[in-house]
Each structure stands twice: as C-alpha cells, then as structure tokens.
Design a protein around this motif. Structure first.
Motif, PDB file in Angstrom:
ATOM      1  N   ASN A  40       0.811  -1.215   0.000  1.00 62.82           N
ATOM      2  CA  ASN A  40       0.000   0.000   0.000  1.00 62.82           C
ATOM      3  C   ASN A  40       0.851   1.275   0.000  1.00 62.82           C
ATOM      4  O   ASN A  40       0.306   2.361  -0.082  1.00 62.82           O
ATOM      5  CB  ASN A  40      -0.909   0.047   1.232  1.00 62.82           C
ATOM      6  CG  ASN A  40      -1.980  -1.005   1.177  1.00 62.82           C
ATOM      7  OD1 ASN A  40      -1.908  -2.001   1.882  1.00 62.82           O
ATOM      8  ND2 ASN A  40      -2.966  -0.802   0.330  1.00 62.82           N
ATOM      9  N   TYR A  41       2.172   1.122   0.105  1.00 59.85           N
ATOM     10  CA  TYR A  41       3.040   2.284   0.252  1.00 59.85           C
ATOM     11  C   TYR A  41       4.236   2.185  -0.677  1.00 59.85           C
ATOM     12  O   TYR A  41       4.739   1.103  -0.963  1.00 59.85           O
ATOM     13  CB  TYR A  41       3.567   2.396   1.688  1.00 59.85           C
ATOM     14  CG  TYR A  41       2.482   2.494   2.711  1.00 59.85           C
ATOM     15  CD1 TYR A  41       1.805   3.689   2.917  1.00 59.85           C
ATOM     16  CD2 TYR A  41       2.118   1.384   3.468  1.00 59.85           C
ATOM     17  CE1 TYR A  41       0.793   3.788   3.854  1.00 59.85           C
ATOM     18  CE2 TYR A  41       1.109   1.478   4.416  1.00 59.85           C
ATOM     19  CZ  TYR A  41       0.460   2.674   4.600  1.00 59.85           C
ATOM     20  OH  TYR A  41      -0.536   2.767   5.523  1.00 59.85           O
ATOM     21  N   GLY A  42       4.707   3.346  -1.113  1.00 64.59           N
ATOM     22  CA  GLY A  42       5.906   3.388  -1.933  1.00 64.59           C
ATOM     23  C   GLY A  42       6.554   4.753  -1.872  1.00 64.59           C
ATOM     24  O   GLY A  42       5.997   5.710  -1.320  1.00 64.59           O
ATOM     25  N   ILE A  43       7.732   4.820  -2.417  1.00 66.66           N
ATOM     26  CA  ILE A  43       8.476   6.067  -2.564  1.00 66.66           C
ATOM     27  C   ILE A  43       8.728   6.242  -4.057  1.00 66.66           C
ATOM     28  O   ILE A  43       9.131   5.295  -4.736  1.00 66.66           O
ATOM     29  CB  ILE A  43       9.813   6.019  -1.803  1.00 66.66           C
ATOM     30  CG1 ILE A  43       9.576   5.956  -0.298  1.00 66.66           C
ATOM     31  CG2 ILE A  43      10.675   7.217  -2.156  1.00 66.66           C
ATOM     32  CD1 ILE A  43      10.849   5.776   0.498  1.00 66.66           C
ATOM     33  N   VAL A  44       8.502   7.434  -4.569  1.00 70.35           N
ATOM     34  CA  VAL A  44       8.791   7.749  -5.957  1.00 70.35           C
ATOM     35  C   VAL A  44       9.959   8.727  -5.961  1.00 70.35           C
ATOM     36  O   VAL A  44       9.857   9.824  -5.416  1.00 70.35           O
ATOM     37  CB  VAL A  44       7.567   8.361  -6.678  1.00 70.35           C
ATOM     38  CG1 VAL A  44       7.937   8.793  -8.088  1.00 70.35           C
ATOM     39  CG2 VAL A  44       6.418   7.364  -6.709  1.00 70.35           C
ATOM     40  N   ILE A  45      11.070   8.284  -6.534  1.00 69.07           N
ATOM     41  CA  ILE A  45      12.245   9.152  -6.671  1.00 69.07           C
ATOM     42  C   ILE A  45      12.466   9.366  -8.157  1.00 69.07           C
ATOM     43  O   ILE A  45      12.721   8.421  -8.900  1.00 69.07           O
ATOM     44  CB  ILE A  45      13.501   8.526  -6.019  1.00 69.07           C
ATOM     45  CG1 ILE A  45      13.249   8.263  -4.533  1.00 69.07           C
ATOM     46  CG2 ILE A  45      14.712   9.445  -6.219  1.00 69.07           C
ATOM     47  CD1 ILE A  45      14.370   7.529  -3.834  1.00 69.07           C
ATOM     48  N   ASP A  46      12.333  10.612  -8.578  1.00 72.43           N
ATOM     49  CA  ASP A  46      12.472  10.967  -9.994  1.00 72.43           C
ATOM     50  C   ASP A  46      11.642  10.069 -10.894  1.00 72.43           C
ATOM     51  O   ASP A  46      12.094   9.612 -11.939  1.00 72.43           O
ATOM     52  CB  ASP A  46      13.944  10.936 -10.414  1.00 72.43           C
ATOM     53  CG  ASP A  46      14.711  12.135  -9.887  1.00 72.43           C
ATOM     54  OD1 ASP A  46      14.065  13.137  -9.521  1.00 72.43           O
ATOM     55  OD2 ASP A  46      15.943  12.080  -9.833  1.00 72.43           O
TER      56      ASP A  46
END
Length: 181
Positions: A142-148
C-alpha cells in the motif's frame, strides 16, 4: 562509443555520480539486465549515427561490450535496451517494468508487451508536490516512494504509519527528488 564499456559493463562506473540532476549515480542501473541474462542488446543513436552493441558476460564473469553495427540514421538521439526474456517470465517481467516506470514523466515505450499501460486499473486520485494518492489493484503493497518518477515499494512493517489498514486498492506514494534521501 568511448563511454559504452564504462556505462554498460564496468561496475561502479557512472556518468551521473557528481550531480543530483539525474537519476542514478552508482553505476548499477544499466547493468541490471545481467541479473537476468548473460547478454543483451544496446542500440543507441547519437548525432545521426546508430550504434548497435551486444553486452555480454564472458569468461571469469567479466562483462564485455561489442560494437556490432554502425550506420547513419535520421532518427533522433536515444537508447534502446533489448533484453531477451523467457516466455514463462513474461507476465511478471512486464508487470515489474510497468510498476517501476508508471510515475516517470516520460515513460518508456512498452514494445511487444502483452499488457498495456491502459489495461492497468490504476488511477491517480490526488497528487501534490509531496505524494500521490492512487486507486489501484496492481501493487501488493500500500506504500511506496517515488524518486524521480521511479517507484520503490515500501514494506509496511518497516514504517510507522497509522495502524489503520488502507485496504485493497489504495496506494500512497511519497515523492522525493534525487539526493533527498
């Protein structure tokens, strides 16, 4: 041509190390096809010249890159990476590529994919400078990190969000720029 060996076969070598203006910097990303196969094709166009290379793992597990063809072209500058995959791995490979690139400002061309990006039940409900709130039935977490623009899933057990379960189909992706983390 003078950069191809450094970029595609020399580990730890990167053209992006000294700037946060680019994604990457550890010299690993373009070598990831080697985690799946011992050889892949790189086609790159620079200033109206198309170069076709084969990158391969050879004796003593060392990488090499070979120029196969060089030809004039009118196509714009750009690079294609062609990774041969086994049919049994196709669906999971396609899903992972789409997952990893879904938030990119400029998505890659998904050529010869069985799935299309339009077939994915995925809708950005709200977007701010800090996060995406998404309705989806595509990702397991349900969670993530978007880097560039590149999505990295987060294992919920490793973070301390509220104890409420977001439920199936809800996804929160926190946004960061290269160098922020």
């Amino acid at each position: 041509p003078d950069r191809m060996a450094d970029v595609f076969v020399n580990y730890g070598s990167s053209t992006k190390r000294h700037s946060n203006a680019f994604t990457g910097g550890f010299g690993l990303g373009c070598k990831t096809p080697f985690s799946y196969t011992d050889s892949f094709c790189v086609i790159t166009i620079v200033d109206k010249v198309q170069y076709t290379y084969i990158a391969a793992i050879e004796d003593q597990a060392k990488g090499k890159i070979y120029l196969v063809t060089k030809a004039d072209t009118q196509d714009p500058n750009g690079t294609s990476i062609i990774v041969p995959i086994q049919e049994k791995d196709r669906d999971s490979f396609e899903k992972e590529v789409i997952r990893a690139t879904f938030f990119c400002d400029t998505r890659p061309l998904y050529i010869n994919f069985h799935q299309s990006i339009e077939d994915i039940n995925f809708k950005v409900v709200k977007e701010t400078d800090q996060y995406f709130f998404v309705k989806q039935y595509f990702f397991e977490s349900n969670y993530g990190i978007v880097i560039d623009g590149i999505l990295y899933p987060i294992d919920r057990s490793l973070i301390n969000f509220s104890n409420q379960n977001l439920g199936r189909g809800v996804y929160i992706a926190l946004k960061f720029k290269t160098g922020d983390l």
